[in-house]
Design a protein around this motif. Sequence first.
Motif, PDB file in Angstrom:
ATOM      1  N   THR A 225       0.828  -1.205   0.000  1.00  0.00           N
ATOM      2  CA  THR A 225       0.000   0.000   0.000  1.00  0.00           C
ATOM      3  C   THR A 225       0.861   1.253   0.000  1.00  0.00           C
ATOM      4  OG1 THR A 225      -1.778  -1.138   1.183  1.00  0.00           O
ATOM      5  CG2 THR A 225      -1.783   1.268   1.260  1.00  0.00           C
ATOM      6  N   LEU A 226       1.907   1.252   0.824  1.00  0.00           N
ATOM      7  CA  LEU A 226       2.819   2.395   0.851  1.00  0.00           C
ATOM      8  C   LEU A 226       3.444   2.629  -0.522  1.00  0.00           C
ATOM      9  CD1 LEU A 226       4.596   1.789   4.278  1.00  0.00           C
ATOM     10  CD2 LEU A 226       2.933   3.588   3.759  1.00  0.00           C
ATOM     11  N   ARG A 228       2.089   1.855  -3.481  1.00  0.00           N
ATOM     12  CA  ARG A 228       1.074   2.439  -4.370  1.00  0.00           C
ATOM     13  C   ARG A 228       0.883   3.915  -4.050  1.00  0.00           C
ATOM     14  NH1 ARG A 228      -1.690  -2.263  -3.026  1.00  0.00           N
ATOM     15  NH2 ARG A 228      -3.171  -1.078  -1.733  1.00  0.00           N
ATOM     16  N   TRP A 229       0.843   4.230  -2.758  1.00  0.00           N
ATOM     17  CA  TRP A 229       0.670   5.625  -2.363  1.00  0.00           C
ATOM     18  C   TRP A 229       1.830   6.489  -2.855  1.00  0.00           C
ATOM     19  CZ3 TRP A 229      -1.088   5.292   3.466  1.00  0.00           C
ATOM     20  CH2 TRP A 229      -2.389   4.793   3.524  1.00  0.00           C
ATOM     21  N   LEU A 230       3.050   5.992  -2.689  1.00  0.00           N
ATOM     22  CA  LEU A 230       4.199   6.791  -3.086  1.00  0.00           C
ATOM     23  C   LEU A 230       4.192   7.051  -4.583  1.00  0.00           C
ATOM     24  CD1 LEU A 230       6.689   8.197  -2.000  1.00  0.00           C
ATOM     25  CD2 LEU A 230       7.996   6.111  -2.429  1.00  0.00           C
ATOM     26  N   ARG A 231       3.832   6.054  -5.362  1.00  0.00           N
ATOM     27  CA  ARG A 231       3.741   6.261  -6.807  1.00  0.00           C
ATOM     28  C   ARG A 231       2.602   7.226  -7.140  1.00  0.00           C
ATOM     29  NH1 ARG A 231       5.013   0.759  -6.475  1.00  0.00           N
ATOM     30  NH2 ARG A 231       2.887   0.053  -6.911  1.00  0.00           N
ATOM     31  N   ARG A 232       1.525   7.181  -6.369  1.00  0.00           N
ATOM     32  CA  ARG A 232       0.417   8.116  -6.593  1.00  0.00           C
ATOM     33  C   ARG A 232       0.865   9.540  -6.300  1.00  0.00           C
ATOM     34  NH1 ARG A 232      -4.880   6.889  -3.298  1.00  0.00           N
ATOM     35  NH2 ARG A 232      -4.784   5.077  -4.674  1.00  0.00           N
ATOM     36  N   TRP A 233       1.540   9.743  -5.173  1.00  0.00           N
ATOM     37  CA  TRP A 233       2.001  11.099  -4.828  1.00  0.00           C
ATOM     38  C   TRP A 233       2.997  11.597  -5.882  1.00  0.00           C
ATOM     39  CZ3 TRP A 233      -1.882  11.556  -2.304  1.00  0.00           C
ATOM     40  CH2 TRP A 233      -2.194  10.918  -1.115  1.00  0.00           C
ATOM     41  N   THR A 234       3.735  10.678  -6.475  1.00  0.00           N
ATOM     42  CA  THR A 234       4.658  11.065  -7.543  1.00  0.00           C
ATOM     43  C   THR A 234       3.897  11.633  -8.733  1.00  0.00           C
ATOM     44  OG1 THR A 234       6.245   9.357  -6.894  1.00  0.00           O
ATOM     45  CG2 THR A 234       6.441  10.215  -9.125  1.00  0.00           C
ATOM     46  N   VAL A 235       2.831  10.983  -9.107  1.00  0.00           N
ATOM     47  CA  VAL A 235       2.051  11.394 -10.274  1.00  0.00           C
ATOM     48  C   VAL A 235       1.307  12.705 -10.015  1.00  0.00           C
ATOM     49  CG1 VAL A 235       0.101  10.780 -11.758  1.00  0.00           C
ATOM     50  CG2 VAL A 235       1.809   9.054 -11.160  1.00  0.00           C
ATOM     51  N   VAL A 236       0.736  12.857  -8.806  1.00  0.00           N
ATOM     52  CA  VAL A 236      -0.065  14.061  -8.530  1.00  0.00           C
ATOM     53  C   VAL A 236       0.774  15.176  -7.911  1.00  0.00           C
ATOM     54  CG1 VAL A 236      -2.161  12.694  -8.280  1.00  0.00           C
ATOM     55  CG2 VAL A 236      -0.817  13.273  -6.238  1.00  0.00           C
ATOM     56  N   THR A 248       7.035   6.729   7.033  1.00  0.00           N
ATOM     57  CA  THR A 248       6.293   5.626   7.652  1.00  0.00           C
ATOM     58  C   THR A 248       6.964   4.295   7.343  1.00  0.00           C
ATOM     59  OG1 THR A 248       4.226   6.876   7.453  1.00  0.00           O
ATOM     60  CG2 THR A 248       4.035   4.501   7.821  1.00  0.00           C
ATOM     61  N   ALA A 249       7.389   4.117   6.100  1.00  0.00           N
ATOM     62  CA  ALA A 249       8.074   2.876   5.726  1.00  0.00           C
ATOM     63  C   ALA A 249       9.402   2.749   6.458  1.00  0.00           C
ATOM     64  CB  ALA A 249       8.300   2.846   4.212  1.00  0.00           C
ATOM     65  N   ALA A 260      14.318   0.161  -1.583  1.00  0.00           N
ATOM     66  CA  ALA A 260      14.689   0.232  -2.996  1.00  0.00           C
ATOM     67  C   ALA A 260      13.453   0.034  -3.869  1.00  0.00           C
ATOM     68  CB  ALA A 260      15.751  -0.817  -3.318  1.00  0.00           C
ATOM     69  N   TRP A 261      12.620  -0.919  -3.504  1.00  0.00           N
ATOM     70  CA  TRP A 261      11.387  -1.167  -4.258  1.00  0.00           C
ATOM     71  C   TRP A 261      10.489   0.063  -4.234  1.00  0.00           C
ATOM     72  CZ3 TRP A 261       6.230  -1.506  -2.467  1.00  0.00           C
ATOM     73  CH2 TRP A 261       5.314  -1.976  -3.406  1.00  0.00           C
ATOM     74  N   LEU A 262      10.339   0.672  -3.064  1.00  0.00           N
ATOM     75  CA  LEU A 262       9.491   1.855  -2.933  1.00  0.00           C
ATOM     76  C   LEU A 262      10.021   3.015  -3.777  1.00  0.00           C
ATOM     77  CD1 LEU A 262       8.846   1.998   0.929  1.00  0.00           C
ATOM     78  CD2 LEU A 262       7.059   1.965  -0.819  1.00  0.00           C
TER      79      LEU A 262
END
Length: 593
Positions: A225-226, A228-236, A248-249, A260-262
């Motif tokens: 979930t973290l 997905r969120w990080l990639r979302r914040w990247t886009v927006v 948090t991670a 590294a994955w995040l």
Amino acid sequence: MTGTATRTQAMISAGSIDTLKEKGAVVVRAADRPVVVFYNDGDLRAVDNRCPHMGFPLHKGSCEDGMITCHWHHARFDACSGCTFDLWADDVEPFAIEVRDGQVYVSSHPRPRDVAAHALHRLRDGMRTNISLIQAKAILALRGAGASEADVVREAAVFGADNRDDWASGLTSLTAMANLAGTLSEETAFLALYQGVSRVASDCAGQAPRRPRQRLETDQITLETLGRWLRRWTVVRHRDGAERTLLTAIESGASQRDLAWLLFGAATERPYASTGHLLDFLNKAFELLDLIGWEHAGRVLPGHMAALVSARGGEESNAWRHPIDLIPLVHDVEAKLPDLLAAGRGKAWSDEAGLAECILADDPHVILDGLTGAIEAGATAEQLGKSLAYAAAMRVARFGTSNEISDWIGALHTFSYCNALHQALKRCDAPVVLRGVMHGALAVYLIRFLNVPPARLPGEKRDDKQRMDALPSDADELRKVFLDRLDTQQRVDEGALIVARYLAMGHPADALIDTLALAAVREDVNFHTLQMVEAGVRQYREWGDSEQGRNILIAVARYLAAHSPTQRAQLQTADIALRLHRGDDVYEDDDAS
């Protein structure tokens, strides 16, 4: 009796007190340096006769009201403690004095002090005031006191992370130079560390310190979930959301591979974001933490969030969209990656050089087909990264000098990105990171015009053999000739020929690497040149003494020659620090003691 004899042996006569009263100052030779003894208002004080700023003899200065003043740059010191009132000057070391039967004696060594602690304090002063001479002297003192490269780098990295609210190129330079320092000669390693430290200090000068942000107050969120969120914040483009997610991670105990994955997954959400700088800088942050300790992850990694959310990707670039829209091609391969990886699982593949040649093709479809075919055949993520980095290095090796000098940066950006991705894939080979190979390969494709016409490698021109045979055969002479050639401009082909000659003679690569590093760190270079050397050395280590490895070092030589010489003001400052550290005279005067 014994105690008196020992004390006498440790003390040096400075003459009678009457003589000192008459002269005001007398210079004597202590164990390893000249010492000046001042008489002022009934007080006797002794200090190192060399001004710690730039070595001016303090006996040519003055001592009044308990204050010593150097008459070269007007630095002032407390005559008792040696402490400076002007932080750019550093403290002068005091010596103990005894008066016996009207005779003055000075200790042969300065008063004891914790050299490492003082040097560390001075390094902080130098970075805070952005005075490079203080930084250089502090680095030398720390290394002389037994501090490691990691100790120096840790101090500079923490300063950089705390005194600027984002990651800047200085920390990239610091990490690149720290990666090299352990394999370099002592003086080259010092210059490398000095380059890195001074760049961090410059980046922080006048900047607001880091604004702390907090993690989410929960432990119930999964890593997936973290991510997905990080990639979302990247886009927006939401920095605070991205930083709280990352913190948090980190504070939840995410492993290095998880981080590294995040982060690399978020960095590849946009193809070739910020011309590759985003992923390259992130990789350097991981390498920095390897050096200084992962307990600093919470202060180092969040600095990348501003760049992460503000980066422009290939999908926003005209070159990636016209005349061929590359973005759909990339997305098509990304969608197939899980199936391709499944098809290649358990297979052995070893054609890294062949794949690199494919990546250098003039057709994006051929390039992507070559990559997908290699994955299906069993190529690992690390092998793909190795091929990609070599292809990018060849864009530098084949860079046509008819291009503008600024065009070298385009080739450098692609190479540094591809090297960084190669290192990132060693940490995490998940599809979300592996897709960066497609981005890097198309970045290599997009700069193909920089190789039109392609520069010829040493040995490919008709008279190359004759020119190489005319060069020295001795290893030391070849390295010296290389450095000498870079004292003048436009020696790109000559620099490459010298390196090729050196390697063809079978001389040790480590000594050549030291020379290449020295050629970079002696210049007033920007961080791109430091990146080029460090990435080139790393990729040479991957290929070793092979045709590919030699071509990579030739690429480094060509880049260095294209960007040399500069004014070398940084080198002059470092040389002053070195001479002072060794006790050499900086101020030259026949009357100086």
